[in-house]
Scaffold this active site. Structure first.
Site, PDB file in Angstrom:
ATOM      1  N   ARG A  36       0.817  -1.218   0.000  1.00  0.00           N
ATOM      2  CA  ARG A  36       0.000   0.000   0.000  1.00  0.00           C
ATOM      3  C   ARG A  36       0.848   1.264   0.000  1.00  0.00           C
ATOM      4  NH1 ARG A  36      -5.025  -1.821   3.899  1.00  0.00           N
ATOM      5  NH2 ARG A  36      -6.041  -2.985   2.250  1.00  0.00           N
ATOM      6  N   LYS A 197     -21.044 -15.526   0.251  1.00  0.00           N
ATOM      7  CA  LYS A 197     -22.479 -15.408   0.498  1.00  0.00           C
ATOM      8  C   LYS A 197     -23.238 -14.682  -0.597  1.00  0.00           C
ATOM      9  CE  LYS A 197     -22.208 -15.074   5.519  1.00  0.00           C
ATOM     10  NZ  LYS A 197     -22.331 -14.065   6.591  1.00  0.00           N
ATOM     11  N   GLY A 350     -11.800  -8.039  -1.565  1.00  0.00           N
ATOM     12  CA  GLY A 350     -10.655  -8.366  -0.710  1.00  0.00           C
ATOM     13  C   GLY A 350     -10.068  -9.730  -1.028  1.00  0.00           C
ATOM     14  N   GLY A 373     -13.946  -3.301   0.123  1.00  0.00           N
ATOM     15  CA  GLY A 373     -15.290  -2.784   0.382  1.00  0.00           C
ATOM     16  C   GLY A 373     -15.679  -1.686  -0.592  1.00  0.00           C
TER      17      GLY A 373
END
Ligand code: ADP
Ligand code: MG
Length: 393
Positions: A36, A197, A350, A373
């Site tokens: 990062r 999910k 992610g 996200g």
């Protein structure tokens, strides 16, 4: 969506406040992965070359509005200095006397970094007083932290009310690549969805059904769809309370003319462990105590053929339990198909990003989103507050 970038604004000689995402994994003061930090270097170097005075701000961990010494940004300073090849100054506050002094004395081309913005309770509340204190340190605001763009915080949103706000290079690339795929995708547009999910991704599916030609579904999510179609899924992970939603989505896809492909075969094991052995089963053959943990070869083949002809590919969610090598095959094969497709592939999420990086194919992919996200919310069609806050072109 077109937003102003650093190139659209005068930065020479100005104090430029840059929100970066240096939320790196750190253990006992040691940075475990500096990806990062390295990703923000082009933005920082550009500003230096333009003769700006660069003031960086970031969060690190989740200190929840309190000073947590283990999460101090001070720990990042030596490594950042090394990466930039010059000494980076550190201010132990965010808008207080120390950062004011550092900002006032900063020379063109110099770089300073502030303490963890999340040490302040105002940050995550998007408190405008705190935003104003931050803004008081600079003359221009650059946001290069796509990973937090889905949060309206003082350093990502509030601050833009006090300073002209533009994107850094990293943010620019994210906005361009993601909006290119969503606003006006070259067809055929193929969406690959996997992961844990259905319930996490209903909005993504609904939004992409309006745009895609094909929806390829794998991962545990596929189990719920397959069960909704009447297949016995053994001991596989299934969201029983989402069966009706899955049925509705299948109907919606049909009505929208989107071809939705589910696995034809799956890799089944009796346990999830390093020793577990997978066996490929066709649908209808999954034993009662078997768990579907990856997509099978026929599915890989069918998906790959569609991916090969795609012009735009958006991929969220791994297609199997990629954390275990014996169930990562489907995900790796699909990464290969995406890498060799003529289409532009955008990978966001992610786990799927971790999986693609693990596969070693990341360099052959058009765009790998840095925000898990944030990219998910972008795919849902939401306007991210940190992006909305930037000046329009
Ligand atoms: P992303 O972060 O890319 O959006 P998710 O968080 O939705 O993806 O899902 C990732 C998780 O889904 C991984 O931990 C992976 O092990 C799990 N997963 C994928 N396929 C299966 C499966 N068939 N059974 C159980 N878990 C699965
Ligand atoms: Mg995830």
């Amino acid at each position: 969506m077109s937003k102003k970038t650093m190139r659209d604004i005068m930065v020479a000689g100005k104090k430029v406040l840059v929100r970066v995402d240096f939320n790196v994994p750190i253990k006992e003061g040691k940075i475990l992965d500096d990806t990062r930090m390295r990703r923000a270097l082009p933005t920082i170097k550009y500003l230096q070359e333009q003769g700006a005075k660069v003031i960086l701000m970031t969060h690190l961990g989740r200190p929840k509005g309190q000073v947590v010494p283990e999460m101090s940004v001070r720990q990042l300073v030596p490594h950042l200095s090394e990466l930039l090849g010059q000494e980076v100054l550190f201010a132990a506050d965010c808008g207080g006397p120390e950062s004011q002094k550092v900002a006032a004395e900063l020379q063109a081309g110099q770089v300073a970094i502030l303490e963890n913005v999340r040490f302040y309770p105002g940050e995550e509340k998007n408190d405008l007083d705190f935003a104003k204190e931050l803004a008081g340190l600079g003359e221009v605001y650059v946001n290069d932290a796509f990973g937090t763009a889905h949060r309206a915080h003082s350093s990502t949103e509030g601050i833009s009310r006090f300073l002209p706000a533009v994107s850094g290079f990293l943010m620019e690339k994210e906005i361009t690549a993601l909006s290119e795929a969503l606003d006006n995708p070259a067809q055929p547009f193929v969406v690959i969805l996997g992961g844990a999910k259905v319930s996490d991704k209903i909005s993504v599916i609904e939004n992409l059904l309006k745009k895609a030609a094909y929806l390829l579904i794998g991962g545990a999510m596929a189990n719920t769809f397959l069960k909704a179609q009447g297949y016995a899924m053994g001991a596989s992970k299934v969201e029983e309370d989402q069966l009706e939603t899955a049925q509705k989505l299948l109907k919606k896809a049909e009505a929208s003319g989107v071809t939705m492909l589910l696995p034809q075969d799956v890799v089944v094991a009796h346990e999830l462990s390093a020793e577990a052995e997978g066996k490929v089963c066709d649908l209808g053959e999954i034993p009662e105590n078997g768990m579907a943990l990856d997509i099978g070869d026929k599915t890989v083949e069918a998906f790959s053929q569609i991916i090969a002809k795609a012009k735009t590919i958006v991929w969220n969610g791994p297609l199997g339990v990629y954390e275990y090598p014996q169930f990562a095959r489907g995900t790796n094969k699909i990464a290969q198909a995406a890498a060799s497709s003529q289409g532009k592939t955008i990978v966001g999420g992610g786990d799927v990003v971790a999986a693609v990086e693990k596969s070693g194919l990341a360099d052959s992919i058009y765009h790998i989103s840095t925000g898990g996200g944030a990219s998910l919310e972008f795919l849902e069609g939401k306007v991210l507050p940190g992006v909305a806050a930037l000046l329009d072109k």
